[in-house]
Design a protein around this motif. Structure first.
Motif, short mmCIF file in Angstrom:
data_model
loop_
_atom_site.label_atom_id
_atom_site.label_comp_id
_atom_site.label_asym_id
_atom_site.label_seq_id
_atom_site.Cartn_x
_atom_site.Cartn_y
_atom_site.Cartn_z
N LEU A 201 0.83 -1.20 0.00
CA LEU A 201 0.00 0.00 0.00
C LEU A 201 0.87 1.26 0.00
O LEU A 201 0.61 2.22 -0.74
CB LEU A 201 -0.92 0.01 1.22
CG LEU A 201 -2.21 -0.79 1.16
CD1 LEU A 201 -2.93 -0.71 2.50
CD2 LEU A 201 -3.12 -0.29 0.05
N MET A 202 1.91 1.27 0.83
CA MET A 202 2.75 2.45 0.95
C MET A 202 3.57 2.70 -0.32
O MET A 202 3.80 3.84 -0.71
CB MET A 202 3.67 2.31 2.15
CG MET A 202 2.97 2.31 3.50
SD MET A 202 4.11 2.40 4.91
CE MET A 202 4.62 4.12 4.83
N ILE A 203 4.02 1.63 -0.97
CA ILE A 203 4.89 1.79 -2.12
C ILE A 203 4.11 2.13 -3.38
O ILE A 203 4.50 3.03 -4.13
CB ILE A 203 5.72 0.51 -2.35
CG1 ILE A 203 6.67 0.28 -1.18
CG2 ILE A 203 6.52 0.60 -3.65
CD1 ILE A 203 7.38 -1.05 -1.23
N TYR A 204 3.00 1.41 -3.63
CA TYR A 204 2.32 1.53 -4.92
C TYR A 204 1.00 2.30 -4.86
O TYR A 204 0.47 2.70 -5.90
CB TYR A 204 2.08 0.15 -5.53
CG TYR A 204 3.38 -0.57 -5.82
CD1 TYR A 204 4.15 -0.24 -6.93
CD2 TYR A 204 3.87 -1.54 -4.95
CE1 TYR A 204 5.36 -0.86 -7.18
CE2 TYR A 204 5.07 -2.18 -5.20
CZ TYR A 204 5.82 -1.83 -6.31
OH TYR A 204 7.02 -2.45 -6.55
N GLY A 205 0.44 2.49 -3.68
CA GLY A 205 -0.75 3.32 -3.55
C GLY A 205 -1.96 2.85 -4.32
O GLY A 205 -2.81 3.66 -4.69
N ARG A 207 -5.52 0.41 -5.03
CA ARG A 207 -6.72 0.09 -4.26
C ARG A 207 -6.57 -1.26 -3.58
O ARG A 207 -5.88 -2.15 -4.08
CB ARG A 207 -7.94 0.07 -5.18
CG ARG A 207 -8.19 1.38 -5.92
CD ARG A 207 -9.33 1.21 -6.92
NE ARG A 207 -9.60 2.44 -7.65
CZ ARG A 207 -9.01 2.78 -8.79
NH1 ARG A 207 -8.09 1.98 -9.31
NH2 ARG A 207 -9.32 3.90 -9.40
N GLY A 208 -7.27 -1.43 -2.47
CA GLY A 208 -7.21 -2.69 -1.76
C GLY A 208 -7.64 -3.87 -2.61
O GLY A 208 -7.07 -4.96 -2.52
N VAL A 209 -8.65 -3.67 -3.47
CA VAL A 209 -9.12 -4.77 -4.31
C VAL A 209 -8.03 -5.25 -5.25
O VAL A 209 -7.95 -6.45 -5.59
CB VAL A 209 -10.38 -4.35 -5.11
CG1 VAL A 209 -10.06 -3.22 -6.08
CG2 VAL A 209 -10.98 -5.53 -5.85
N VAL A 332 -9.97 -7.74 5.62
CA VAL A 332 -8.79 -6.88 5.63
C VAL A 332 -9.04 -5.64 6.47
O VAL A 332 -8.19 -5.23 7.27
CB VAL A 332 -8.40 -6.49 4.19
CG1 VAL A 332 -7.30 -5.42 4.21
CG2 VAL A 332 -7.90 -7.71 3.42
N ARG A 333 -10.22 -5.03 6.32
CA ARG A 333 -10.55 -3.86 7.14
C ARG A 333 -10.53 -4.21 8.62
O ARG A 333 -10.11 -3.42 9.46
CB ARG A 333 -11.92 -3.30 6.75
CG ARG A 333 -11.95 -2.55 5.45
CD ARG A 333 -13.23 -1.73 5.33
NE ARG A 333 -14.41 -2.56 5.43
CZ ARG A 333 -15.03 -3.12 4.40
NH1 ARG A 333 -14.54 -2.95 3.18
NH2 ARG A 333 -16.11 -3.86 4.56
N GLY A 360 -10.66 4.25 3.87
CA GLY A 360 -10.69 4.54 2.44
C GLY A 360 -9.38 4.35 1.72
O GLY A 360 -8.67 3.36 1.89
N HIS A 361 -9.04 5.34 0.91
CA HIS A 361 -7.87 5.26 0.03
C HIS A 361 -6.73 6.15 0.52
O HIS A 361 -6.07 6.83 -0.27
CB HIS A 361 -8.26 5.68 -1.39
CG HIS A 361 -9.30 4.79 -2.00
ND1 HIS A 361 -9.20 3.43 -2.02
CD2 HIS A 361 -10.46 5.09 -2.65
CE1 HIS A 361 -10.26 2.91 -2.64
NE2 HIS A 361 -11.03 3.90 -3.02
#
Length: 524
Positions: A201-205, A207-209, A332-333, A360-361
């Motif tokens: 998440l931190m590297i590529y930003g 969406r979770g899906v 995941v949430r 969220g995002h």
């Protein structure tokens, strides 16, 4: 499954009961029977369709036809969408409202959000125009739904408002979060799935899906370096299916090696738990990085879940990824919220509360803002964020300067973090260090690791910010600093976030300064 031809014909008032008792093919490609207590043909969906509670939203003489309309809706809509419309209807029924009563439209509009009311509008139009359902809403009622003005919605854009709980993270918050997840993983407080999910998440930003779609085969070693495949999420008006449209990005070697180590551990567990259900040496490439482990039911978690859910088609993983084995957004949430409650979790300097990572995002907002601050042009930002056009990314242009001013305003906090970036202990020699006599805890000729368990991350680069790090007083830490800065520069070239290395660089600089001070004191 054999289905009589007459059972596939549109039902009449005389054949409706038989029609409802006949299995139907849902959009997901699997069968469901409309009279079942709940519909769950798509096992990858988070919830089943509770159609029974929804029927009370119309008069009793209409309920059988609403039942049929909902069943038809399952044929051309995703299960999650039908879950949502049934949820709206059941809540409307609890409030004593009737979706076929034009006098109730305003109450329906006021009770639900614009998006929820839009689900009702869409369903009423579908039901009214569905020729296969003999009884349905009138054209005048359909027109009333479509022409009723929507209530005004005051929506705050998390990006443009720089919301401290939903908008982009500041540099200080990113640094603190990166250091924390690294230390917690090294000390066994974060499991590999949580660590990898947060790092990606931190590297590529993305969406979770998109992360939840990943399998081990998406991490690649090529002649041009290490790469990662990220698949597009389905977007409005897009005919592409699950894991159909893909982009390839550069991947840090350290992260690639971490994934491969995790892959080897998981492979051994699969052979142990399911020795006869698949050739796991072949199937491991199609096993999800983030897996579904138990039945997707609330309260169904176990203390020691299996490594993978026990579905009968595990062997299909030998040939291709299977969506039913991937974890859900709800799970995941849930564990992200649990991570927020862990002891020592980073505190935001803006809210003085634990950082919010389950909202969220946020990581996506942060990535877009970082790209804008780095000076990328709009189409390059759109490609990195996997947008079809550059329209959405323009808001990052609007907030990047404001966010930089916010960071400058918090410079005193940043300086305080710089001072405490190095939290380990400088030692004069191996004999004065914890684990100094253990060969596997020697970090090159630079330091000793004082942790109780061996860490397999990218030593020595990720070690300087760790509280268990014991740098040697006379070691050449300046050469490590140069290597760190070159690595950071390479990350900028690859257009991923360079901020992940900033904390290690600050800690390394602090070690160099502290060593100089100690040597000066000794000589005097």
């Amino acid at each position: 499954m054999d289905i009589a031809v007459d059972a596939l014909q549109a039902p009449t008032r005389y054949t409706l009961d038989a029609w409802l008792n006949t299995p139907r093919l849902a959009k997901c490609g699997r069968f469901f029977t409309p009279t079942e207590l709940s519909w769950w043909p798509d096992r990858t969906a988070e919830n089943s369709v509770n159609w029974q509670a929804a029927l009370a939203v119309v008069a009793p003489e209409w309920q059988r036809w609403l039942h049929a309309a909902l069943a038809y809706r399952m044929l051309d809509m995703a299960q999650g969408s039908v879950v949502s419309i049934c949820s709206v209807m059941s809540r409307a029924a609890q409030a004593g409202l009737n979706i076929l009563n034009e006098d109730h439209l305003i109450n329906l509009r006021e009770r639900f959000s614009n998006s929820e009311f839009a689900l009702l509008v869409s369903f009423i139009e579908f039901w009214q125009t569905c020729e296969s359902v003999e009884q349905g809403p009138s054209q005048s009622l359909n027109n009333a739904y479509k022409t009723l003005p929507r209530k005004k919605s005051v929506r705050k854009d998390a990006i443009l408002s720089l919301d401290p709980e939903q908008g982009p993270y500041t540099q200080v918050e990113q640094d603190a979060l990166h250091l924390w997840i690294h230390e917690q993983f090294c000390h066994g407080q974060l499991v590999p799935e949580q660590y990898l999910y947060l790092r990606l998440l931190m590297i590529y930003g993305q969406r979770g899906v998109q992360l939840r779609m990943m399998v081990f085969d998406d991490f690649i070693k090529t002649d041009q370096g290490h790469k990662i495949r990220i698949f597009w999420a389905k977007q409005r008006g897009d005919d592409e299916g699950w894991r159909k449209k893909v982009e390839t990005f550069s991947l840090d070697e350290d992260l690639y090696n971490t994934v491969q180590a995790y892959k080897a551990i998981l492979l051994a567990k699969l052979w142990q738990e399911y020795p006869d259900q698949a050739d796991w040496d072949k199937a491991i490439n199609h096993v999800p990085l983030f897996r579904r482990k138990v039945e997707n039911k609330r309260g169904g978690n176990t203390l020691n879940p299996p490594v993978l859910i026990d579905l009968p088609n595990q062997k299909a993983l030998e040939y291709a990824p299977q969506p039913e084995f991937h974890t859900s957004s709800r799970l995941v949430r849930s564990w992200l919220a649990g991570v927020e409650r862990m002891a020592g979790f980073p505190i935001s300097h803006r809210t003085h509360q634990p950082l919010k990572i389950s909202r969220g995002h946020r990581f996506r907002h942060t990535f877009g803002t970082d790209l804008s601050n780095a000076g990328l042009e709009e189409w390059a930002m759109a490609r990195a964020l996997m947008h079809k056009n550059s329209q959405t990314v323009r808001k990052y242009r609007a907030v990047s300067a404001e966010l930089m001013n916010l960071i400058d305003a918090k410079m005193s906090d940043h300086l305080a973090l710089v001072v405490s970036a190095f939290t380990g202990t400088i030692v004069r020699d191996q004999s004065s260090a914890k684990n100094g006599n253990q060969v596997d805890r020697q970090i090159e000729d630079l330091a000793i690791c004082g942790a109780d368990a061996v860490c397999h991350l990218d030593a020595p680069f990720t070690c300087y910010g760790c509280g268990k790090f014991q740098p040697l007083l006379e070691a050449d830490h300046t050469s490590v600093l140069e290597r760190l800065e070159r690595r950071r520069a390479q990350i900028i070239t690859d257009k991923t976030t360079a901020v992940l290395w900033d904390r290690a660089i600050l800690a390394c600089r602090k070690v160099i300064l502290d060593c100089q001070t100690l040597r000066q004191l000794a000589s005097s």
